[in-house]
Design a protein around this motif. Sequence first.
Motif, PDB file in Angstrom:
ATOM      1  N   GLN A 371      11.019  91.112  86.064  1.00 33.75           N
ATOM      2  CA  GLN A 371      12.229  90.534  86.650  1.00 33.75           C
ATOM      3  C   GLN A 371      13.416  90.665  85.698  1.00 33.75           C
ATOM      4  O   GLN A 371      14.543  90.984  86.116  1.00 33.75           O
ATOM      5  N   TRP A 372      13.150  90.436  84.436  1.00 31.36           N
ATOM      6  CA  TRP A 372      14.202  90.531  83.423  1.00 31.36           C
ATOM      7  C   TRP A 372      14.799  91.940  83.393  1.00 31.36           C
ATOM      8  O   TRP A 372      16.030  92.119  83.353  1.00 31.36           O
ATOM      9  N   LYS A 373      13.962  92.953  83.428  1.00 31.48           N
ATOM     10  CA  LYS A 373      14.449  94.332  83.399  1.00 31.48           C
ATOM     11  C   LYS A 373      15.333  94.630  84.608  1.00 31.48           C
ATOM     12  O   LYS A 373      16.404  95.268  84.476  1.00 31.48           O
ATOM     13  N   LYS A 402      21.449  81.764  89.974  1.00 34.37           N
ATOM     14  CA  LYS A 402      20.275  81.091  89.417  1.00 34.37           C
ATOM     15  C   LYS A 402      19.252  82.100  88.891  1.00 34.37           C
ATOM     16  O   LYS A 402      18.521  81.822  87.946  1.00 34.37           O
ATOM     17  N   GLU A 403      19.226  83.272  89.543  1.00 34.73           N
ATOM     18  CA  GLU A 403      18.254  84.283  89.146  1.00 34.73           C
ATOM     19  C   GLU A 403      18.899  85.287  88.189  1.00 34.73           C
ATOM     20  O   GLU A 403      19.048  86.470  88.484  1.00 34.73           O
ATOM     21  N   SER A 404      19.297  84.793  87.044  1.00 38.23           N
ATOM     22  CA  SER A 404      19.924  85.636  86.029  1.00 38.23           C
ATOM     23  C   SER A 404      18.861  86.217  85.107  1.00 38.23           C
ATOM     24  O   SER A 404      17.690  85.804  85.117  1.00 38.23           O
ATOM     25  N   ALA A 408      15.034  84.726  83.623  1.00 40.73           N
ATOM     26  CA  ALA A 408      13.803  85.497  83.453  1.00 40.73           C
ATOM     27  C   ALA A 408      13.330  85.423  82.004  1.00 40.73           C
ATOM     28  O   ALA A 408      12.126  85.292  81.735  1.00 40.73           O
ATOM     29  N   PHE A 409      14.281  85.498  81.070  1.00 44.56           N
ATOM     30  CA  PHE A 409      13.913  85.367  79.657  1.00 44.56           C
ATOM     31  C   PHE A 409      13.295  84.006  79.383  1.00 44.56           C
ATOM     32  O   PHE A 409      12.296  83.910  78.642  1.00 44.56           O
TER      33      PHE A 409
END
Length: 468
Positions: A371-373, A402-404, A408-409
């Motif tokens: 997700q982070w990538k 919210k989904e930054s 994810a980090f």
Amino acid sequence: MAITSRAPAPGGGVPVPPAGPSAPPPGGPPRGTAWAEGVERLREAATTEPGRLRIIGAVLAALIVLFGTVSVWEISDRAAAADDVVGRSQPLSADAASIYRSLADADTTSSSGFLLGAQEPREVRQRYEKDIANASRLLVSAAANTGGNEDSRKQITLLSEQLPRYTGLIEQARATNRQGLPLGGAYLRYANEQMTTQLLPAAQRLYESETKRLYADHDDARSWPLASIGLGLLAVAALVWAQRRNYRHTNRVLNHGLVAATAASVVVLLWLAVGHTVARSSLNEARVDGQESMKVLNDARIASLQARAGENLTLIARGAVLAEDKKSDKYDVDFTNNMKQLDAGLATALRLADDEAGRSPVGRAADGVEQWKQRHAAAREADLKGDYEAALPQVVGDDEHKESSGAAFDTVDASLEQAVAHEQREFTRAAGDGLGALSGLVTGSAALVVIGAAAALLGIGRRLSEYR
């Protein structure tokens, strides 16, 4: 005055004095010394059966006592090393890893706070302060407990000197940024450079030094007590020979004293071999399933923290710092490299995890990395198009995002923290089992050996009483 006459020599020669004591024969120890007398008595004793029995009894008792003494010494040494693994070297290694993580997290958090500027949430600032306080506390603890490890002391001194300078640069960057001055970014980049070139390498060397000592203690605790086992086998063989000799001379199958001495020696020998085997197995489990997994997870967590710092600094520097190729953004290249290390670390951690409680948080971390990538790629695309205002919330998050990549980090970091805590518990349990396998062996061996030596003497004494 009385005159003593001498008998004339035969044939009228010179008189010959009366013969005195004969001169000692050539060779051999001179008469009259304690050593010579002892050897003579031993030789005389060996010519009779009671004398031989006394010699056999003394040798058996001495051999059993020597076996016990060496066993107590070797097992005490290994128990002390196992205790160091559980109570000193592993906690120091874990603290050194925590120092590294705290410093890396402080650097990451300071860059996140810088991006948020005047809107910096209080919890972000508190996280940074907590990281610095934790690193400072652990440095003090490490300085007090590291002992005579010169390399560790050198790194602790360097960290203690450089940490206040780093925090001073962060405060300067923060204050300048709040005034809206672009110089704040330069201060932050300089602080990050000091962190990556001074503080983190010193923390890494401290971790490696303490981990090296942990492995040395671990190897000492696992080393076989070969001298004890060899002496134990020799003592048992001597006791068996003495009983066989007793049977051949008396036709009596059992001598209760010698049987008791043999039983006591065999119990000590088996306890020594089995106890140490169990201890080795548990300590090996602690190292392979605990310490090695923790090392991989710590490295993965550090890679994630450095990747997050690189992601933040990419937005802060805005292309002002180039990579070695003089074309690419340095911090974006750092992010890519750290994410590759993170992927490799998570794959290794999944392979080392030996239960569901260990695999589950690592799996969540791997999902969070994907997700982070994806979120980073979207933010990076907006930034490269020159839309900084659109890229910023996709990295740090806000009410509409919210989904930054930051969220994810956080998922990755929390999952890795949970995985490290699980492996730490596994290490402590396994190493504690190893130490427990050696507990009682020293006292029990000493007591049984004393019983064995006394029983051997009593058994020989029983035979001697038949000659009185």
